[in-house]
Design an enzyme around this catalytic site. Sequence first.
Site, PDB file in Angstrom:
ATOM      1  N   LYS A  23       0.856  -1.210   0.000  1.00  0.00           N
ATOM      2  CA  LYS A  23       0.000   0.000   0.000  1.00  0.00           C
ATOM      3  C   LYS A  23       0.883   1.249   0.000  1.00  0.00           C
ATOM      4  O   LYS A  23       0.712   2.147  -0.824  1.00  0.00           O
ATOM      5  CB  LYS A  23      -0.880  -0.001   1.238  1.00  0.00           C
ATOM      6  CG  LYS A  23      -1.501   1.368   1.558  1.00  0.00           C
ATOM      7  CD  LYS A  23      -2.392   1.354   2.771  1.00  0.00           C
ATOM      8  CE  LYS A  23      -1.676   1.590   4.055  1.00  0.00           C
ATOM      9  NZ  LYS A  23      -1.370   2.987   4.393  1.00  0.00           N
ATOM     10  N   ASN A  24       1.841   1.305   0.914  1.00  0.00           N
ATOM     11  CA  ASN A  24       2.601   2.542   1.102  1.00  0.00           C
ATOM     12  C   ASN A  24       3.552   2.822  -0.047  1.00  0.00           C
ATOM     13  O   ASN A  24       3.948   3.954  -0.268  1.00  0.00           O
ATOM     14  CB  ASN A  24       3.334   2.534   2.453  1.00  0.00           C
ATOM     15  CG  ASN A  24       2.328   2.654   3.593  1.00  0.00           C
ATOM     16  OD1 ASN A  24       1.172   3.025   3.368  1.00  0.00           O
ATOM     17  ND2 ASN A  24       2.758   2.325   4.795  1.00  0.00           N
ATOM     18  N   ARG A  95      -4.031  11.124   4.500  1.00  0.00           N
ATOM     19  CA  ARG A  95      -2.890  12.001   4.725  1.00  0.00           C
ATOM     20  C   ARG A  95      -1.811  11.850   3.662  1.00  0.00           C
ATOM     21  O   ARG A  95      -1.074  12.773   3.374  1.00  0.00           O
ATOM     22  CB  ARG A  95      -2.280  11.730   6.095  1.00  0.00           C
ATOM     23  CG  ARG A  95      -3.179  11.984   7.259  1.00  0.00           C
ATOM     24  CD  ARG A  95      -2.373  11.971   8.482  1.00  0.00           C
ATOM     25  NE  ARG A  95      -1.424  13.069   8.436  1.00  0.00           N
ATOM     26  CZ  ARG A  95      -0.223  13.015   7.900  1.00  0.00           C
ATOM     27  NH1 ARG A  95       0.184  11.905   7.319  1.00  0.00           N
ATOM     28  NH2 ARG A  95       0.552  14.054   7.895  1.00  0.00           N
ATOM     29  N   CYS A 119      -4.514  12.440  12.622  1.00  0.00           N
ATOM     30  CA  CYS A 119      -5.352  11.245  12.550  1.00  0.00           C
ATOM     31  C   CYS A 119      -5.285  10.588  13.921  1.00  0.00           C
ATOM     32  O   CYS A 119      -4.662  11.110  14.846  1.00  0.00           O
ATOM     33  CB  CYS A 119      -4.848  10.309  11.450  1.00  0.00           C
ATOM     34  SG  CYS A 119      -3.278   9.590  11.858  1.00  0.00           S
ATOM     35  N   ARG A 124       0.657  14.365  13.127  1.00  0.00           N
ATOM     36  CA  ARG A 124       1.148  14.158  11.763  1.00  0.00           C
ATOM     37  C   ARG A 124       1.495  15.482  11.054  1.00  0.00           C
ATOM     38  O   ARG A 124       0.942  15.834  10.028  1.00  0.00           O
ATOM     39  CB  ARG A 124       0.134  13.379  10.930  1.00  0.00           C
ATOM     40  CG  ARG A 124      -0.444  12.144  11.574  1.00  0.00           C
ATOM     41  CD  ARG A 124       0.547  11.005  11.750  1.00  0.00           C
ATOM     42  NE  ARG A 124       1.057  10.450  10.516  1.00  0.00           N
ATOM     43  CZ  ARG A 124       0.450   9.485   9.812  1.00  0.00           C
ATOM     44  NH1 ARG A 124      -0.700   9.026  10.206  1.00  0.00           N
ATOM     45  NH2 ARG A 124       1.002   9.028   8.703  1.00  0.00           N
ATOM     46  N   PRO A 125       2.383  16.289  11.616  1.00  0.00           N
ATOM     47  CA  PRO A 125       2.768  17.551  10.958  1.00  0.00           C
ATOM     48  C   PRO A 125       3.508  17.290   9.645  1.00  0.00           C
ATOM     49  O   PRO A 125       3.959  16.168   9.393  1.00  0.00           O
ATOM     50  CB  PRO A 125       3.678  18.214  11.976  1.00  0.00           C
ATOM     51  CG  PRO A 125       4.150  17.150  12.863  1.00  0.00           C
ATOM     52  CD  PRO A 125       3.133  16.066  12.855  1.00  0.00           C
ATOM     53  N   VAL A 126       3.608  18.319   8.809  1.00  0.00           N
ATOM     54  CA  VAL A 126       4.330  18.180   7.526  1.00  0.00           C
ATOM     55  C   VAL A 126       5.468  19.195   7.428  1.00  0.00           C
ATOM     56  O   VAL A 126       5.944  19.492   6.332  1.00  0.00           O
ATOM     57  CB  VAL A 126       3.370  18.331   6.324  1.00  0.00           C
ATOM     58  CG1 VAL A 126       2.423  17.139   6.243  1.00  0.00           C
ATOM     59  CG2 VAL A 126       2.610  19.654   6.384  1.00  0.00           C
ATOM     60  N   ASP A 309       4.392   0.080  12.174  1.00  0.00           N
ATOM     61  CA  ASP A 309       3.148  -0.419  11.577  1.00  0.00           C
ATOM     62  C   ASP A 309       2.827  -1.850  11.971  1.00  0.00           C
ATOM     63  O   ASP A 309       1.766  -2.357  11.611  1.00  0.00           O
ATOM     64  CB  ASP A 309       3.218  -0.320  10.046  1.00  0.00           C
ATOM     65  CG  ASP A 309       3.189   1.122   9.587  1.00  0.00           C
ATOM     66  OD1 ASP A 309       3.456   1.373   8.398  1.00  0.00           O
ATOM     67  OD2 ASP A 309       2.915   2.005  10.421  1.00  0.00           O
ATOM     68  N   ARG A 401      -8.837   0.014   4.274  1.00  0.00           N
ATOM     69  CA  ARG A 401      -7.850   0.969   3.750  1.00  0.00           C
ATOM     70  C   ARG A 401      -6.541   0.260   3.415  1.00  0.00           C
ATOM     71  O   ARG A 401      -5.835   0.626   2.493  1.00  0.00           O
ATOM     72  CB  ARG A 401      -7.547   2.044   4.802  1.00  0.00           C
ATOM     73  CG  ARG A 401      -8.684   2.963   5.101  1.00  0.00           C
ATOM     74  CD  ARG A 401      -8.232   4.131   5.934  1.00  0.00           C
ATOM     75  NE  ARG A 401      -7.086   4.806   5.310  1.00  0.00           N
ATOM     76  CZ  ARG A 401      -6.512   5.882   5.834  1.00  0.00           C
ATOM     77  NH1 ARG A 401      -6.951   6.392   6.961  1.00  0.00           N
ATOM     78  NH2 ARG A 401      -5.486   6.460   5.244  1.00  0.00           N
TER      79      ARG A 401
HETATM   80  C1  EPZ Z   1       4.647   6.626   6.474  1.00  0.00           C
HETATM   81  O1  EPZ Z   1       3.929   7.699   7.071  1.00  0.00           O
HETATM   82  C2  EPZ Z   1       3.637   5.502   6.316  1.00  0.00           C
HETATM   83  N1  EPZ Z   1       2.551   5.942   5.447  1.00  0.00           N
HETATM   84  C3  EPZ Z   1       3.077   5.119   7.701  1.00  0.00           C
HETATM   85  O2  EPZ Z   1       2.198   4.025   7.518  1.00  0.00           O
HETATM   86  C4  EPZ Z   1       4.247   4.673   8.578  1.00  0.00           C
HETATM   87  O3  EPZ Z   1       3.766   4.365   9.861  1.00  0.00           O
HETATM   88  C5  EPZ Z   1       5.275   5.811   8.665  1.00  0.00           C
HETATM   89  O4  EPZ Z   1       5.707   6.168   7.332  1.00  0.00           O
HETATM   90  C6  EPZ Z   1       6.500   5.425   9.479  1.00  0.00           C
HETATM   91  O5  EPZ Z   1       7.098   4.301   8.907  1.00  0.00           O
HETATM   92  C7  EPZ Z   1       2.749   5.944   4.103  1.00  0.00           C
HETATM   93  O6  EPZ Z   1       3.807   5.586   3.622  1.00  0.00           O
HETATM   94  C8  EPZ Z   1       1.610   6.398   3.257  1.00  0.00           C
HETATM   95  P1  EPZ Z   1       6.890   9.723   8.775  1.00  0.00           P
HETATM   96  P2  EPZ Z   1       4.613   9.168   7.174  1.00  0.00           P
HETATM   97  O7  EPZ Z   1       6.943  11.006   8.038  1.00  0.00           O
HETATM   98  O8  EPZ Z   1       5.462   9.389   5.985  1.00  0.00           O
HETATM   99  C9  EPZ Z   1       6.823  12.936  12.252  1.00  0.00           C
HETATM  100  C10 EPZ Z   1       0.256   2.779   7.850  1.00  0.00           C
HETATM  101  O9  EPZ Z   1      -0.260   2.286   8.863  1.00  0.00           O
HETATM  102  N2  EPZ Z   1       6.863  13.947  11.198  1.00  0.00           N
HETATM  103  O10 EPZ Z   1       8.003   8.721   8.592  1.00  0.00           O
HETATM  104  O11 EPZ Z   1       3.540  10.131   7.470  1.00  0.00           O
HETATM  105  C11 EPZ Z   1       5.539  12.127  12.242  1.00  0.00           C
HETATM  106  O12 EPZ Z   1       4.500  12.797  12.937  1.00  0.00           O
HETATM  107  C12 EPZ Z   1       0.826   4.191   7.892  1.00  0.00           C
HETATM  108  O13 EPZ Z   1       0.377   2.204   6.737  1.00  0.00           O
HETATM  109  C13 EPZ Z   1       7.022  15.290  11.547  1.00  0.00           C
HETATM  110  O14 EPZ Z   1       7.108  15.624  12.715  1.00  0.00           O
HETATM  111  O15 EPZ Z   1       5.523   8.973   8.459  1.00  0.00           O
HETATM  112  C14 EPZ Z   1       5.970  10.854  12.923  1.00  0.00           C
HETATM  113  O16 EPZ Z   1       5.944  11.063  14.323  1.00  0.00           O
HETATM  114  C15 EPZ Z   1       0.627   4.825   9.252  1.00  0.00           C
HETATM  115  N3  EPZ Z   1       7.059  16.220  10.564  1.00  0.00           N
HETATM  116  C16 EPZ Z   1       7.418  10.666  12.472  1.00  0.00           C
HETATM  117  O17 EPZ Z   1       7.859  11.958  11.996  1.00  0.00           O
HETATM  118  C17 EPZ Z   1       6.969  15.887   9.227  1.00  0.00           C
HETATM  119  O18 EPZ Z   1       7.028  16.783   8.369  1.00  0.00           O
HETATM  120  C18 EPZ Z   1       7.592   9.686  11.313  1.00  0.00           C
HETATM  121  O19 EPZ Z   1       6.657  10.042  10.335  1.00  0.00           O
HETATM  122  C19 EPZ Z   1       6.803  14.521   8.899  1.00  0.00           C
HETATM  123  C20 EPZ Z   1       6.761  13.570   9.891  1.00  0.00           C
END
Ligand code: EPZ
Length: 420
Positions: A23-24, A95, A119, A124-126, A309, A401
């Site tokens: 999926k991811n 997201r 969520c 989940r900040p960006v 995950d 999902r």
């Molecule tokens: C990806 O999410 C996956 N989703 C998530 O899978 C997975 O849990 C996650 O990576 C970690 O492996 C997809 O690929 C679509 P991150 P992502 O940016 O990219 C913080 C599932 O169940 N952060 O690696 O959103 C964030 O809040 C989903 O399939 C910031 O602070 O995860 C988190 O605490 C859930 N600022 C940490 O970093 C940012 O700009 C890691 O998030 C981005 C992230």
Amino acid sequence: MSKKILIEGGRALSGIIPISGAKNSCLTLMPLCILSGQSLVLQNVPYLSDVETMKDLLESLGCDVFFKKSKREIVLKLNRENLFEANYEIVRKMRASILVLGPLLAKYGQAIVALPGGCAIGTRPVNLHLQALEALGASFSIDNGYIKGLVQGKLKGARIEFPFKSVGATANVIMAAVLAKGSTEIFNAAQEPEIIDLCNCLLKMGCKIEGAGANKIVIEGVDNLGEVCHKVIMDRIELGTYILAGAISYSNIKLTGGELAPLKSFVEKLSNMGIELEEDMGLISVKRNCEKIRPVNIETQPYPGFPTDLQAQIMALLSIAEGESTIEENIFENRFMHVPELNRMGANIKTQGRKAIIRGVAELKGVPVVATDLRASVSLVLAGLVAKGETLIDEIHHLDRGYEHLVLKLNECGAKIGRV
Ligand code: EPZ
């Protein structure tokens, strides 16, 4: 589609379960059709509501998307240019919509993307996405819930160092850098298999990328990308989930279409718990070589550490282990929503901030529970497979999902799960 499923517990499963595409990885690869403007064919695509949502989003951005579900193949091609607004109605559903930001900026020099809300598992900040894209020359303003990005001229290669690993931010900046002018160096890049899959697909489209899967990735910008046909990697999280389904239900199930290599830290933990896995000619067998499950301590980490995950899922198995286990969730700040639901089933789990303490119990009981997020929902399914009696799970749209045909795959192995 019905909102609830009913699981009759205590049934041993046996049979073969096929593992679907990741999926991811799909959600990260699909926006590449904006970057290239050429035909993008993805194979081994799972039929999931998140893939449908990304399809809707890309169609709203001028792409033709044809999803041949029976063939698990999706064909994408940008048809109408200069549509660069990702509206809130779609973004709020998923997201991962933020993954169109980098491609839109690289293609059009501008983008308007609704701020993805938080969520169940966290805010989940960006900010890391925006900071990295700013380093390439984009500037952003945020007004009434929308991120507005603008580039004067073309994006320019830069040195980017992430303070901590982010899968999405790494993917976004890679997709922007491939069309930027000059070279980009990314330090502390995410190393997940999905990032490697993205880079492999981009390499086939004519990009110049070194270090995919390493801490440092170097990208040389090119002027345009070609068409590509790419097979999506298997879903390591789905694979881990079904391995746990076999372990928790004393079953003899075999898994096809997957490989254990990307799950090294997960497999090590299972071995410490008394669950041995065999991999032979593409067939993975789950063997539970002891009566009781041994307790372990787990800390979720970015790849190649223990995947967040799979945290909710392994907690279901640890809730019937012999002794006390701990799980430290280091990636998301609120990913224990499954704990109160597992406790309703008779588990004995306490949380203190990022730490959960799981005291194994002899038996779980089937009771009505509610799914809160994708991985929490499947952890309740795993608990329901072993619980005494019937478990009724509400809000199971979360399941659809991320798990293709989960009820079918388990029922074909002898489970008794019905949608009610
Ligand atoms: C990806 O999410 C996956 N989703 C998530 O899978 C997975 O849990 C996650 O990576 C970690 O492996 C997809 O690929 C679509 P991150 P992502 O940016 O990219 C913080 C599932 O169940 N952060 O690696 O959103 C964030 O809040 C989903 O399939 C910031 O602070 O995860 C988190 O605490 C859930 N600022 C940490 O970093 C940012 O700009 C890691 O998030 C981005 C992230």
